[in-house]
Write a protein that holds these residues in place. Structure first.
Motif, short mmCIF file in Angstrom:
data_model
loop_
_atom_site.label_atom_id
_atom_site.label_comp_id
_atom_site.label_asym_id
_atom_site.label_seq_id
_atom_site.Cartn_x
_atom_site.Cartn_y
_atom_site.Cartn_z
N GLU A 108 0.83 -1.20 0.00
CA GLU A 108 0.00 0.00 0.00
C GLU A 108 0.87 1.26 0.00
O GLU A 108 0.53 2.26 -0.63
CB GLU A 108 -0.90 -0.04 1.23
CG GLU A 108 -2.18 0.76 1.02
CD GLU A 108 -3.06 0.72 2.25
OE1 GLU A 108 -3.04 -0.31 2.96
OE2 GLU A 108 -3.74 1.73 2.49
N GLU A 111 1.88 1.95 -3.40
CA GLU A 111 0.77 2.59 -4.13
C GLU A 111 0.78 4.11 -3.90
O GLU A 111 0.66 4.89 -4.84
CB GLU A 111 -0.57 2.04 -3.64
CG GLU A 111 -0.87 0.63 -4.08
CD GLU A 111 -1.05 0.56 -5.58
OE1 GLU A 111 -1.73 1.46 -6.13
OE2 GLU A 111 -0.49 -0.37 -6.21
N ASP A 115 1.31 7.27 -6.37
CA ASP A 115 0.38 8.40 -6.45
C ASP A 115 1.11 9.73 -6.39
O ASP A 115 0.51 10.78 -6.54
CB ASP A 115 -0.63 8.38 -5.28
CG ASP A 115 -1.57 7.20 -5.38
OD1 ASP A 115 -1.64 6.60 -6.47
OD2 ASP A 115 -2.23 6.88 -4.36
#
Ligand code: UDP
Ligand code: MG
Length: 325
Positions: A108, A111, A115
């Motif tokens: 995560e 991720e 971003d």
């Protein structure tokens, strides 16, 4: 052809033989799901058990495993620093060896990095298997440090986080002896975001942070990020002097107005010990800062290396004050 993107995972280990095989297996299974090249940088912080030998065996078996062995036990924050100096990745993840921080969360964090965030820090929603005392002191500590220092360290975070190369390069430039890494990361700025997770209890072994070490850590953190305690000394001094003035005023008034005034040694004793106490407190606070100046003035390297496996010399921009073999 452009170089492949590389993610480094830095794992400080101190006497972790019990949990290490578990951690390694777990980390490796998570690495399978990372769509980039990966390396794991294990830092053996002068372990007295089999940790070092186990790490060397792991390196022999898997070329993604890099190992640094420090010359003695330097403490968690320095071990992490050694790992950051050596890590080559475009993003670097810090994680403890005891599986309290679930490795899946790394996915995560990556991720968030994709971003566009430069730091993705793990934020604990709850902490299993910790004593009420540890929870309470941890909470108190974060409230205190945020009040006293002018940078806001996010609540309930540890060192479990992903950092972009920019941030790591910044940290590598900061060679102070008393290190409080999560505060230093906040200081670097950039774009930071939280990744909430449940903190498990240790998978095996015992905590390497007894209360005395925790207290030392808290004092280090406060002193290196705040000069409020120095000002506190001044404030206590003022209060003590004001108190003395009041007592003096009262005694004068009592003489003039012929009020009953005990020629008491008690009041004398109280004020002397009160002032003495204040002075000692102030000296102690100043001493903490002077001690730090002394440590910095020596300009010692932060750590010395015994072995380096699978790693070239540090990538950091300024290696003038680097740990060397
Ligand atoms: N650690 C270290 N050097 C030390 C103490 C701890 O490298 O002197 C490592 C330890 O192996 C673990 C991490 O730092 O990977 C966090 O330590 P621990 O789990 O004992 O701390 P806690 O989670 O209880 O605060
Ligand atoms: Mg732990």
């Amino acid at each position: 052809m452009s170089r492949n993107i590389l993610i480094s995972i830095v794992v400080p280990c101190f006497n972790e033989e019990e949990v290490l095989p578990l951690t390694h297996a777990h980390l490796r299974s998570v690495l399978e799901n990372i769509p980039y090249d990966t390396e794991i940088v294990y830092v053996d912080d002068g372990s007295r058990d089999k940790t070092g030998e186990m790490l060397e065996a792991m390196h022999a078996e898997d070329e993604r495993v890099k190992v640094l062995r420090l010359s003695r036990n330097y403490g968690h924050q320095i071990a992490v620093t050694a790992g950051l100096d050596a890590a080559q990745g475009d993003a670097v993840v810090l994680i403890d060896a005891d599986l309290q921080d679930p490795p899946e969360v790394i996915l995560e964090m990556i991720e968030r990095w994709r971003d566009g965030y430069d730091v993705a820090y793990g934020q604990r929603i709850d902490r299993e298997g910790e004593t009420a005392f540890k929870l309470w002191t941890a909470k108190l500590f974060y409230r205190l440090i945020n009040r006293l220092s002018n940078i806001q360290i996010p609540l309930d975070t540890g060192d479990f986080r992903l950092m972009d190369r920019k941030v790591v390069d910044g940290l590598c430039l900061m060679r102070e002896q008393d290190r409080f890494i999560r505060g230093m990361v906040t200081w670097t700025g950039f774009r930071q975001t939280a990744v909430p997770y449940h903190r498990a209890s240790r998978a095996a072994g015992e905590t390497k942070y007894p209360f005395s070490k925790m207290l030392r850590f808290a004092i280090d953190a406060i002193i290196s990020f705040s000069t409020v305690p120095l000002r506190l000394a001044t404030a206590v001094g003022f209060i003590a002097s004001a108190f003395a003035l009041v007592v003096m005023g009262y005694s004068l008034l009592a003489v003039v107005l012929q009020l009953p005034l005990e020629p008491g040694w008690a009041s004398l004793l109280i004020s002397v010990s009160f002032i003495g106490g204040c002075q000692l407190i102030c000296l102690g606070i100043i001493g903490e800062y002077v001690g730090r100046i002394y440590r910095e003035a020596k300009r010692r390297p932060l750590y010395l290396l015994r072995t380096r496996l699978g790693l070239s010399s540090p990538r950091s921009a300024d290696d003038s004050n680097e740990g060397r073999e």
